[in-house]
Design a protein around this motif. Structure first.
Motif, PDB file in Angstrom:
ATOM      1  N   ALA A  49       0.869  -1.183   0.000  1.00 40.96           N
ATOM      2  CA  ALA A  49       0.000   0.000   0.000  1.00 40.96           C
ATOM      3  C   ALA A  49       0.900   1.225   0.000  1.00 40.96           C
ATOM      4  O   ALA A  49       2.007   1.185   0.540  1.00 40.96           O
ATOM      5  CB  ALA A  49      -0.892   0.004   1.231  1.00 40.96           C
ATOM      6  N   ASP A  50       0.448   2.301  -0.598  1.00 38.63           N
ATOM      7  CA  ASP A  50       1.218   3.558  -0.681  1.00 38.63           C
ATOM      8  C   ASP A  50       0.203   4.696  -0.597  1.00 38.63           C
ATOM      9  O   ASP A  50      -0.367   5.093  -1.613  1.00 38.63           O
ATOM     10  CB  ASP A  50       2.003   3.577  -2.003  1.00 38.63           C
ATOM     11  N   ILE A  51      -0.023   5.168   0.622  1.00 39.61           N
ATOM     12  CA  ILE A  51      -1.143   6.088   0.873  1.00 39.61           C
ATOM     13  C   ILE A  51      -0.612   7.377   1.505  1.00 39.61           C
ATOM     14  O   ILE A  51       0.244   7.318   2.392  1.00 39.61           O
ATOM     15  CB  ILE A  51      -2.168   5.440   1.849  1.00 39.61           C
ATOM     16  N   GLY A  76       1.426   9.789 -10.447  1.00 37.50           N
ATOM     17  CA  GLY A  76       1.413   8.487  -9.774  1.00 37.50           C
ATOM     18  C   GLY A  76       2.285   7.498 -10.496  1.00 37.50           C
ATOM     19  O   GLY A  76       3.106   7.865 -11.343  1.00 37.50           O
ATOM     20  N   HIS A  77       2.103   6.237 -10.143  1.00 36.44           N
ATOM     21  CA  HIS A  77       2.969   5.172 -10.661  1.00 36.44           C
ATOM     22  C   HIS A  77       2.245   3.846 -10.530  1.00 36.44           C
ATOM     23  O   HIS A  77       1.228   3.750  -9.844  1.00 36.44           O
ATOM     24  CB  HIS A  77       4.285   5.149  -9.870  1.00 36.44           C
ATOM     25  N   SER A  78       2.811   2.836 -11.153  1.00 36.18           N
ATOM     26  CA  SER A  78       2.281   1.488 -10.982  1.00 36.18           C
ATOM     27  C   SER A  78       2.649   0.996  -9.583  1.00 36.18           C
ATOM     28  O   SER A  78       3.682   1.378  -9.030  1.00 36.18           O
ATOM     29  CB  SER A  78       2.895   0.579 -12.050  1.00 36.18           C
ATOM     30  N   ILE A 126      -2.285  14.060  -1.459  1.00 36.27           N
ATOM     31  CA  ILE A 126      -3.330  13.095  -1.126  1.00 36.27           C
ATOM     32  C   ILE A 126      -3.140  11.952  -2.115  1.00 36.27           C
ATOM     33  O   ILE A 126      -3.098  12.186  -3.331  1.00 36.27           O
ATOM     34  CB  ILE A 126      -4.759  13.669  -1.301  1.00 36.27           C
ATOM     35  N   GLU A 127      -3.028  10.714  -1.616  1.00 36.36           N
ATOM     36  CA  GLU A 127      -2.668   9.583  -2.472  1.00 36.36           C
ATOM     37  C   GLU A 127      -3.534   8.365  -2.184  1.00 36.36           C
ATOM     38  O   GLU A 127      -3.591   7.899  -1.043  1.00 36.36           O
ATOM     39  CB  GLU A 127      -1.188   9.225  -2.236  1.00 36.36           C
ATOM     40  N   ASP A 128      -4.187   7.878  -3.223  1.00 41.71           N
ATOM     41  CA  ASP A 128      -4.982   6.647  -3.138  1.00 41.71           C
ATOM     42  C   ASP A 128      -4.423   5.608  -4.095  1.00 41.71           C
ATOM     43  O   ASP A 128      -3.692   5.940  -5.037  1.00 41.71           O
ATOM     44  CB  ASP A 128      -6.442   6.923  -3.536  1.00 41.71           C
TER      45      ASP A 128
HETATM   46 MN    MN Z   1       3.207   6.859  -4.551  1.00 38.08          MN
END
Ligand code: MN
Ligand code: GLY
Ligand code: MN
Length: 432
Positions: free
Chosen positions: A253-255, A335-337, A416-418
């Motif tokens: 996870a990367d939040i 963002g990224h994969s 803010i990252e989902d």
């Molecule tokens: Mn990220």
């Protein structure tokens, strides 16, 4: 383990068997040997930093800490895992999880660090540079063949239902940490105590995090990869940015969340709300056939609108984009994969494996693909007050509201990252 996760993992292994058989046939190979890698000790010391299993081996077993081990894949044969399991009274012996992959493999527990048995036309992949057997392997096998690695990376880009379930669970666990971090911030904790609250609530030790948690209070929120944890709380509390994850079965996870402190100017709260709206809008635009570069450009356009609406820029949104102002306020990619690696593989390639580098104007973008079902990506718009990037604009006549920029600088920034999966019909947000 729930029956559904059990069955999903069995299907995942069957999918890998099939896909690897095709890749080996395409490359005219009889077998592929994948090395786990191993940690190196610090210079002149007997301690090593945290280690992560090579992604292509982790893809099969989901264990992030396998070292000195080999996996041999041959079409139509059971995978052969040579798992390093020394007779060692200093450490707890290697234990296998109760997961279906274990019964699908032949597992050889090795008390020594072995060289893999190679038969037929073989390729070897993994970090073998520091192995004493490395030169001998290279004489018997094709080492790190690029077409094989490119094909395996491409396979990893598209997640199976099992992998998506793991990423969803990693998100669920991480969110408990984020809630605890928010509560610690409301209790006026120091960065270190926010970090400890996060680790406790997300049930992980620091050496197991998928990346070093970013816990930035105040101006530290504007340091993109802020790497310290202050031991004492600041007197003023303007903001907190927490970019923190969790692994589940290897999947990351990367939040990121940004919180408004009691001492922030009200416009900072309005900007955080606007950035949450921007994140939600960009997530809703995730769908098959969408170009991620276009989505990134859309982020800049909407950032321009946010700068104008909040009186940070007195020109037009278009001008904010074309004059590079939005890039000074947000220097990273949308963002990224995401997968077994936080910045997962194959983001900067075309489907045929040829390079698809980031556009010149957006060098930090890590994903240039057209979105397809099964990809899992992050959506992480940001807006920061970074002196180094804004300073060159001060000597121009661009209508930036410097007074407001200076007022907001102690808040650092917002991200803010989902984590989002591309589905057949659109998207599913994995971040609760
Ligand atoms: Mn990220
Ligand atoms: N946590 C690193 C990133 O968001 O890419
Ligand atoms: Mn992040």
């Amino acid at each position: 383990m729930s029956t559904s996760l059990f069955n999903l993992q069995r299907d995942h292994i069957a999918h890998l068997q099939h896909a690897y058989a095709e890749i080996l046939a395409d490359q005219k190979l009889d077998s592929l040997a994948i090395y786990s890698g191993h940690a190196s000790t610090h210079f002149a010391d007997d301690h090593a930093p945290p280690f992560q299993t090579y992604g292509h081996l982790m893809h099969w077993v989901g264990l992030a800490d396998v070292q000195h081990s080999w996996l041999i894949i041959q079409p139509e044969k059971r995978p052969q895992l040579y798992l390093y399991a020394p007779a060692d009274f200093w450490h707890l012996p290697t234990q296998l999880p109760e997961e279906p992959w274990v019964t699908e493999f032949d597992i050889h527990l090795c008390s020594d660090k072995i060289a893999p048995p190679l038969t037929g036309k073989t390729a070897v992949i993994g970090d073998i540079g520091r192995l004493t057997s490395g030169a001998q392997l290279a004489s018997k096998a094709d080492v790190q063949p690029e077409p094989v690695i490119t094909a395996l990376d491409e396979l990893r880009l598209f997640k199976t239902p099992y992998e998506i379930a793991c990423l969803r669970e990693a998100n669920r666990l991480a969110i408990a940490g984020h809630q605890a971090a928010q509560a610690a911030f409301m209790g006026a904790s120091a960065e270190l105590d926010i970090q400890l609250a996060y680790l406790g609530a997300s049930r992980q030790r620091e050496s197991n995090v998928p990346y070093q948690n970013i816990i930035g209070l105040n101006a530290h929120a504007g340091v993109l990869h802020y790497q310290h944890y202050d031991l004492s709380a600041p007197k003023q509390r303007y903001s907190l940015l927490v970019d923190a994850g969790r692994r589940f079965r290897g999947y990351c996870a990367d939040i990121t969340r940004t919180y408004v402190g009691p001492d922030a100017p009200s416009v900072f709260g309005e900007l955080v709300t606007a950035m949450q709206g921007l994140k939600d809008a960009l997530v809703k635009d995730v769908a098959p056939d969408v170009s991620f570069v276009s989505l990134h450009e859309q982020m800049h356009q909407q950032l321009g609108e946010i700068l104008v609406a909040n009186n940070l820029f007195k020109g037009t949104a278009n001008q904010a984009v074309t004059e590079g102002i939005t890039r000074a306020f947000c220097p990273h990619g949308l963002g990224h994969s995401l997968g077994l690696q936080v910045h997962d593989v194959a983001g900067l390639r075309h489907p045929d494996g040829t390079p698809a580098p980031a556009p010149e104007q957006h060098p930090a973008l890590r994903l240039t693909r057209t979105l397809r079902p099964g990809m899992v990506i992050t959506i992480e718009p940001g807006l920061y007050f970074i002196h180094m990037l804004l300073a060159p604009l001060r000597n121009t006549d661009l209508p930036i509201n410097w007074q407001l920029v200076d007022q907001l600088a102690p808040c650092g920034g917002i991200r803010i990252e989902d984590n989002v999966v591309v589905t057949e019909s659109g998207f599913a947000n994995l971040t609760p």
